[in-house]
Design a protein around this motif. Sequence first.
Motif, PDB file in Angstrom:
ATOM      1  N   ARG A   1       0.813  -1.216   0.000  1.00 37.42           N
ATOM      2  CA  ARG A   1       0.000   0.000   0.000  1.00 37.42           C
ATOM      3  C   ARG A   1       0.847   1.267   0.000  1.00 37.42           C
TER       4      ARG A   1
ATOM      5  N   SER B   1       3.771   4.010  -1.147  1.00 33.91           N
ATOM      6  CA  SER B   1       4.393   4.554  -2.350  1.00 33.91           C
ATOM      7  C   SER B   1       5.293   5.704  -1.945  1.00 33.91           C
TER       8      SER B   1
ATOM      9  N   SER C   1       3.593   8.996  -4.325  1.00 35.68           N
ATOM     10  CA  SER C   1       2.260   9.573  -4.168  1.00 35.68           C
ATOM     11  C   SER C   1       1.962   9.881  -2.707  1.00 35.68           C
TER      12      SER C   1
ATOM     13  N   GLU D   1      -0.965   9.717  -1.437  1.00 38.47           N
ATOM     14  CA  GLU D   1      -2.005   8.794  -1.009  1.00 38.47           C
ATOM     15  C   GLU D   1      -1.494   7.361  -0.989  1.00 38.47           C
ATOM     16  N   LEU D   2      -2.096   6.560  -0.120  1.00 41.06           N
ATOM     17  CA  LEU D   2      -1.770   5.140  -0.128  1.00 41.06           C
ATOM     18  C   LEU D   2      -2.315   4.496  -1.395  1.00 41.06           C
ATOM     19  N   ARG D   3      -1.662   3.439  -1.829  1.00 44.22           N
ATOM     20  CA  ARG D   3      -2.185   2.681  -2.963  1.00 44.22           C
ATOM     21  C   ARG D   3      -3.446   1.933  -2.534  1.00 44.22           C
ATOM     22  N   PRO D   4      -4.308   1.579  -3.490  1.00 46.01           N
ATOM     23  CA  PRO D   4      -5.500   0.791  -3.158  1.00 46.01           C
ATOM     24  C   PRO D   4      -5.104  -0.559  -2.570  1.00 46.01           C
TER      25      PRO D   4
ATOM     26  N   PRO E   1      -4.134  -4.087  -2.267  1.00 47.10           N
ATOM     27  CA  PRO E   1      -3.561  -4.942  -3.325  1.00 47.10           C
ATOM     28  C   PRO E   1      -4.396  -6.198  -3.562  1.00 47.10           C
TER      29      PRO E   1
END
Length: 343
Positions: free
Chosen positions: A97, A99, A102, A104-107, A109
């Motif tokens: 999650r 990055s 970015s 924001e956190l990644r969606p 997984p």
Amino acid sequence: MPWHRRRDLIDHSTVGAYHCFSRCVRRAFLCGEDVSGLDLGHRRDWVRERLEALASVFAIDICDHAVMDNHLHVILRNRPDLVPRWSDEEVARRWLRLSRRSLELRPEPRPKRVRKLAKDAERIKELRFRLSNISWFMLMLNEPIARTANSEDEVSGHFFGERFGSVRLEDLEQLLLCSLYVDLNPVRAGLATTPEDSKYTGACDRIQDRQEQAALEAAARERGGPGAFNLKELLTRKYAGWMAPLWEGGDGYDGVAAGRRASNKGYLPLQLDKYLQLLDEVGRELAPGKSGAIPEELPPILERLGLDRVRWGEAVLKAARCFDRIAQKAEALRLEARRHGRP
């Protein structure tokens, strides 16, 4: 100032509290109003929101924070004792999650990707270390902010002037003193008059939750007592629920189950109201080299917030004695630092 190896400053293998700080390059107001008059204050939201996001991933308690116009403070408590309890799949899910690019956190997984990473035992061992590591936390905090700010400014190069600074807080006295220092930063800088006006601080976040709690309690009394509804269910601690509770006994909110923080363990032997009284008292004294203080003519903070006045009592007297001891130790600490070649 000479650089020291991070492993000499932070013990990543044991639980400990650290005051960490980063300053913008050339001390420019890159999160406030710059020299051209351009207001970049929205970047302070980036920092706070990124802290809240990271609190849901790392095995690190965020005890306090202050985001200023050209620097930031965080008090972090690493929790290497937590990561062994996580399954390999949980470690993989959390890491995927993150990055460095970015804010924001990644969606979440895909399960297939989580299972694939979880099968790599050596990689998972390394990720367990990283997820309780303060250096990795600060990297994941600072780099996305720098990248996003540079993109917005259409420039390249450093955003933060150097690597982050860190100081281990050796005992409860130092932890209390540092927490008060961090929360009073906007007041000392003349950016706010009171702690409740000091946006982007842990104290302000906790105060907003405390006021919400007071409103719920008042509504309960009007409806026939605390049994009228479940305060614990209604109080989501939306402002400070991602931070570690201030009182070591907890704040009555299960932020771990909500997926918002690493643990529900507090860090000071003071209830919030007594801490706010102490913060208000210390903030009225003008600190050396600082221009701001809470005006003496203002009523006490609990009165300003519309909360029931709580007597200082023995807990506050102990806190006052704590400051006397810290003041007596100051010169001794400076001499010890010089003895080790650290200014």
